[in-house]
Design a protein around this motif. Structure first.
Motif, PDB file in Angstrom:
ATOM      1  N   TRP A 122      35.641  30.683  42.041  1.00 29.21           N
ATOM      2  CA  TRP A 122      35.483  30.133  43.389  1.00 29.21           C
ATOM      3  C   TRP A 122      36.444  28.961  43.578  1.00 29.21           C
ATOM      4  O   TRP A 122      36.683  28.188  42.641  1.00 29.21           O
ATOM      5  N   PRO A 148      33.828  33.477  49.196  1.00 26.44           N
ATOM      6  CA  PRO A 148      33.811  32.408  48.201  1.00 26.44           C
ATOM      7  C   PRO A 148      34.385  31.115  48.782  1.00 26.44           C
ATOM      8  O   PRO A 148      35.513  31.088  49.280  1.00 26.44           O
ATOM      9  N   THR A 199      30.237  31.530  39.008  1.00 22.62           N
ATOM     10  CA  THR A 199      31.169  31.096  40.057  1.00 22.62           C
ATOM     11  C   THR A 199      32.264  30.168  39.534  1.00 22.62           C
ATOM     12  O   THR A 199      33.271  29.978  40.209  1.00 22.62           O
TER      13      THR A 199
END
Length: 466
Positions: free
Chosen positions: A309, A123, A305
């Motif tokens: 992330w 990530p 995400t």
């Protein structure tokens, strides 16, 4: 093994096709430290193997087709097609498949370019493997953008992989015209290039497994092209399933389910494109092997995400599964740039995606087909107007005006439309606006349409719906 280089730019753009290059350049214009990465040519498929060189071939072939309409209408003409000037123009337009101009264009805006294969390795982390085996690990501070496009897909037909078949890339790079060409696939790519090569002097056979050409468009479009291509000399076969491919003594042979056999010097596989998510590290995004595209929200942010992330990640173009069109990539690039820079503006909408098949006649379409609209349970009404008295005028009368306008309405607005004809792609512009802006049918019916123009057929079709 060269030492690994580690960098922390502001943004990394993986894939420098039309959308990726535009997005990366605009971020660089805004003052960000941007690294663009591509293993192939900056500019992507469109300027080197797609839109631009294919339309050079199409335009050259259209000149041949138009000249052949002169007898009986405007005098006498004899046409002797020659492929070498066409191939020469393709090489000139692509700079002989050299992207120095494109790379310089990007770096001139302040961006940095890395040639290599990039993949997500964690990530917020991108690892680039260069041709010299040097690894560069990029951990951007602000954004990662996936713009990796798609690649030609080949069906799992027994024997095919062991043959020297062509995709659009090999065909575009060809310097000599073969005597004969087989095409598997009756979609836009196969039909555009097939008609062009037939007119330029190659014997072309198109084999399509589905019941019609251009299977994703209105059936009337497929019917029209079947008639026109056949009149041009193309051998068209629909509903034919290829079960095997052989290559012997410099000849290809297709073995089909019902026993048909087709043979030619070259074979073009034009059965669609695939997104290689495994090559870009799709697993880091939580995407399994069955995934066909990267899921994105209305701002092109990769779904799932946000919050998990350390940096924002967006995706644009083919990889999103919203349509493998250059104009889609450019449209999404604009939405993503505004999101990354915090500029707001309109989110992405996909109810009026235009598409054009650059055959002669052109097939322009936008939004839903009649079948798609009915499948969604809409209150469907349709209207259709022919550009000429009948398509036979095109085939036998050689007037070049065959085509039609078909409108698909839901209530008092259009949800789809097709404009087939000599300027089908140009007429599509006003239909795209009508579908996109949801212009009331009553307003379209009150419009004055110039006479005599092809787009006047839109007004005639609208009158049936009003």
């Amino acid at each position: 093994m060269p030492a690994t280089v580690r960098e922390t730019p502001d943004a990394v753009v993986i894939g420098m096709g039309p959308g990726g290059e535009d997005l990366a350049g605009r971020l660089a214009d805004a003052g960000l430290d941007v690294v663009g990465v591509d293993e192939r040519l900056v500019g992507g498929e469109c300027p080197y193997w797609g839109c631009i060189p294919s339309k050079i071939m199409v335009r050259s072939a259209d000149l041949v087709g138009e000249a052949r309409r002169i007898p009986g209408m405007a005098g006498i003409a004899r046409v002797h097609p020659e492929f070498r000037p066409v191939a020469r123009r393709v090489r000139q337009a692509t700079d002989d498949w050299n992207d120095k101009v494109a790379v310089d264009r990007f770096t001139g805006r302040g961006g940095r370019f890395l040639r290599g294969t990039a993949r997500l390795t964690a990530p917020g982390e991108v690892t680039v493997l260069g041709a010299d085996e040097r690894e560069t690990v990029l951990r951007p501070r602000q954004a990662i953008v996936l713009a990796t496009g798609s690649e030609p897909a080949a069906p799992p037909v027994p024997g095919l992989a062991a043959t020297p078949y062509w995709t659009n890339r090999e065909l575009i790079e060809a310097e000599e015209l073969p005597e004969s060409l087989l095409i598997i696939g009756g979609g836009a790519i196969g039909l555009e290039l097939g008609q062009a090569w037939q007119r330029l002097g190659c014997a072309v056979t198109v084999v399509e497994a589905g019941p019609q050409l251009l299977g994703r468009e209105e059936p009337e479009s497929g019917d029209l092209l079947t008639q026109v291509l056949s009149a041009d000399g193309v051998s068209v076969h629909t509903g034919v399933e290829v079960q095997g491919v052989e290559y012997r003594d410099g000849r290809f042979q297709l073995l089909c389910k019902r026993g048909e056999r087709f043979s030619a010097d070259r074979l073009l596989v034009a059965t669609g494109r695939r997104i290689a998510l495994d090559r870009i590290g799709g697993g880091v995004l939580g995407l399994g092997s069955e995934a066909r595209a990267v899921p994105v929200d209305e701002r092109l942010r990769v779904v799932g995400t946000q919050g998990s992330w350390p940096v924002g990640i967006w995706a644009i173009g083919d990889v999103t599964g919203k349509g493998a069109f250059t104009h889609m990539a450019m449209y999404q690039a604009d939405v993503a740039v505004r999101a990354i820079l915090g500029q707001g503006g309109a989110p992405a909408r996909y109810h009026a995606v235009p598409r054009v098949t650059f055959t002669d006649p052109e097939i322009g379409a936008v939004g839903l087909t009649e079948a798609q609209a009915r499948a969604e349970g809409r209150r469907v009404r349709t209207a259709q107007t022919e550009l000429s008295a009948s398509s036979r005028g095109y085939i036998h009368g050689s007037n070049g005006n065959a085509g039609f306008v078909k409108l698909v309405a839901d209530g008092d607005t259009l949800v789809g439309a097709t404009s087939a004809g000599p300027s089908g792609g140009e007429v599509l512009g006003l239909l795209s606006l009508a579908v996109s802006a949801r212009i009331p049918i009553a307003e379209l019916a009150a419009t004055i349409w110039a006479y005599p123009t092809f787009h006047r057929a839109v007004g005639t079709a609208v009158a049936e719906l009003a």
